[in-house]
Enzyme design. Structure first.
Site, PDB file in Angstrom:
ATOM      1  N   SER A  97       0.829  -1.195   0.000  1.00  0.00           N
ATOM      2  CA  SER A  97       0.000   0.000   0.000  1.00  0.00           C
ATOM      3  C   SER A  97       0.872   1.257   0.000  1.00  0.00           C
ATOM      4  O   SER A  97       1.648   1.471  -0.927  1.00  0.00           O
ATOM      5  CB  SER A  97      -0.966  -0.037   1.186  1.00  0.00           C
ATOM      6  OG  SER A  97      -1.946   0.967   1.083  1.00  0.00           O
TER       7      SER A  97
ATOM      8  N   ASP B 262      -9.694  -4.029  -5.127  1.00  0.00           N
ATOM      9  CA  ASP B 262      -8.919  -2.940  -4.536  1.00  0.00           C
ATOM     10  C   ASP B 262      -9.084  -1.673  -5.351  1.00  0.00           C
ATOM     11  O   ASP B 262      -8.916  -1.677  -6.580  1.00  0.00           O
ATOM     12  CB  ASP B 262      -7.442  -3.345  -4.486  1.00  0.00           C
ATOM     13  CG  ASP B 262      -6.551  -2.298  -3.837  1.00  0.00           C
ATOM     14  OD1 ASP B 262      -7.078  -1.328  -3.264  1.00  0.00           O
ATOM     15  OD2 ASP B 262      -5.323  -2.463  -3.908  1.00  0.00           O
TER      16      ASP B 262
ATOM     17  N   HIS C  61      -7.808  -5.012  -0.775  1.00  0.00           N
ATOM     18  CA  HIS C  61      -6.649  -4.237  -0.340  1.00  0.00           C
ATOM     19  C   HIS C  61      -6.305  -4.635   1.103  1.00  0.00           C
ATOM     20  O   HIS C  61      -7.182  -4.840   1.924  1.00  0.00           O
ATOM     21  CB  HIS C  61      -6.990  -2.746  -0.390  1.00  0.00           C
ATOM     22  CG  HIS C  61      -5.828  -1.856  -0.107  1.00  0.00           C
ATOM     23  ND1 HIS C  61      -4.986  -1.407  -1.103  1.00  0.00           N
ATOM     24  CD2 HIS C  61      -5.358  -1.323   1.054  1.00  0.00           C
ATOM     25  CE1 HIS C  61      -4.045  -0.643  -0.573  1.00  0.00           C
ATOM     26  NE2 HIS C  61      -4.248  -0.572   0.729  1.00  0.00           N
TER      27      HIS C  61
END
Length: 471
Positions: free
Chosen positions: A287, A402, A432
């Site tokens: 991320s 995501d 995610h």
């Protein structure tokens, strides 16, 4: 769903979540006693909320609870998902009932980030992330053969030892890094080196991985991502160094980037103490940490002096440092942040009802960039704006469900246009942040293990190719 069905599911959840005692450690779980009749009177939502205090009493209760629910029969799991108005199998074709239940529970219990003070959000995320991790990853490698044998959970995994160190951050403050090392002896079982013939299982190739945790540049730390770093070390045999960089909004961009570059410089100087070479540093992050990986890979291979001069004397110092550092061997960004402006199709497809939504992105974005000394559209904030023509070979991992999925694909496409060696892997049915589910969801666990093994082979192929070219 009838009332009697709900009550029976509640009772079953009580049995699965409140009395489960599957811990492999020697520590005895505390007994939790409640009146059965009172338990059955709770609604499912009340029951799920009631497990939060248990996390404070037993650090890994959430791990047992969420993993244990996965053993329920699929029809019951589907009824629970329906009761919570969670996503159907038609909506998320590749996500099984267990994963959709996890997403449904998260959706029910989630509160808007803008209503939560950042310090409280950090504490909650840290508690939940650690509570989902398997207890065995928090046990240090034992000096005895028998002690290490007890900790083996997967074939060919190595016992892991870790140590926290304090180094200077980019502004000469303190910064913690966590250094992981696998047991030096093959498998920790007293086997002689000649007894094992697969080099992937016995040597680290003098490679070391530098890891940057995710969390929107605002939350997360070396504890929240301990399980994944532990798994990388155990599976590959590589030492791993995880960086506890400074967080926004107290330290807006590019503080995290500068800290991570400083950690890279420390590792380049000290990697010999971990049995690695400066030329064999690989990067990884998830991320926000994946975004940091892409920025660092870019600036280490093609540092932009003008961009750094926007930060004045401190920026010039950082640029001078970048020019002296060795280039990374490879990188593995997992569902990374790569483009802060473009609205890709995944932004609309998966921006609501999942672990990371539009509102979350807006909160993290503002915290990180609103008080930054750099303009929003700046090379040091957005890797897609910089020079990626010389970036190291890249192994990109995207999550299907995501909001950031398509910007990972766009980054991969840009690298391929420059002739960079790129492999892209999309984990179907995964949201995610899926690496946090690696020990509580069987499918995610298998996929995460495959990712680690795949990246290890990717790196070793690069090393082999370099050796052939040098011969």
């Amino acid at each position: 769903m009838t009332k009697s069905t709900v009550l029976s599911i509640n009772a079953l959840l009580n049995k699965a979540l409140m009395t489960m005692k599957l811990s492999p450690t020697d520590r005895k779980d505390h007994e939790i006693k409640e009146n059965d009749a009172q338990q059955e009177s709770f609604t499912l939502k009340q029951k799920m909320r009631s497990y939060n205090p248990m996390t404070n009493c037993q650090p890994h209760t959430l791990h047992y609870a969420m993993k244990g629910v996965g053993y329920l029969p699929t029809p019951i799991l589907e009824k629970l998902v329906g009761y919570l108005k969670g996503p159907t199998s038609k909506q998320y074709l590749h996500a099984n009932a267990h994963l959709r239940l996890i997403l449904a529970v998260n959706s029910k219990l989630k509160t808007p980030l803008e209503l939560t003070p950042m310090h409280e959000l950090r504490e909650r995320f840290a508690a939940d992330a650690v509570a989902m991790q398997a207890p065995h990853v928090w046990q240090q490698a034992n000096d005895t053969i028998i002690g290490n044998m007890k900790r083996f959970t997967k074939q060919n995994e190595k016992p892991v030892h870790w140590e926290d160190k304090v180094i200077a951050n980019a502004d000469d403050g303190d910064m913690t890094i966590r250094c992981y090392q696998a047991d030096a002896s093959p498998h920790g079982l007293g086997l002689k080196k000649g007894d094992i013939h697969n080099p992937d299982e016995t040597v680290s190739d003098e490679t070391v991985l530098l890891y940057f945790h995710g969390g929107g540049f605002c939350i997360g730390d070396i504890n929240t991502h301990h399980e994944f770093c532990h798994a990388v070390c155990a599976q590959t045999g590589w030492p791993v160094v995880s960086v506890d960089y400074r967080l926004a909004p107290e330290h807006p961009a590019p503080a995290a980037l500068k800290d991570c570059i400083t950690a890279y410089a420390w590792l380049a100087e000290h990697c010999h103490t971990l049995g690695a070479l400066p030329s064999r540093i690989v990067l990884a992050g998830d991320s926000a940490g994946g975004g940091l990986s892409t920025l660092i890979a870019q600036q280490l291979t093609a540092p932009n002096e003008n961009a750094w001069l926007d930060l004045g004397i401190a920026g010039q110092t950082m640029f001078d440092l970048l020019e002296r550092l060795p280039k990374p061997l490879a990188q593995m960004p997992l569902y990374p942040v790569t483009d802060i402006e473009t609205d890709y199709p995944s932004w609309e497809l998966y921006g609501e009802g999942l672990l990371l939504d539009h509102a979350d992105v807006a909160v993290f974005d503002a915290a990180c960039l609103d008080n930054s000394p750099l303009p929003r559209q700046h090379i040091l904030n957005c890797p897609m704006l910089g020079d990626n023509s010389k970036v190291c070979p890249t192994y990109i991992v995207a999550a299907e469900l995501d909001v950031l999925r398509d910007e990972a694909f766009a980054y991969a496409k840009q690298l391929k246009m420059h002739g960079i060696a790129v492999e892209t892997h999309t984990i179907l049915g995964a949201p995610h942040g899926f690496i946090h589910f690696m020990s509580i969801h069987q499918g995610i666990g298998q996929e995460t293990g495959n990712i680690i093994d795949g990246f290890a082979h990717f790196v070793r192929d690069i090393i082999s190719t370099q050796a052939l070219l040098a011969a």
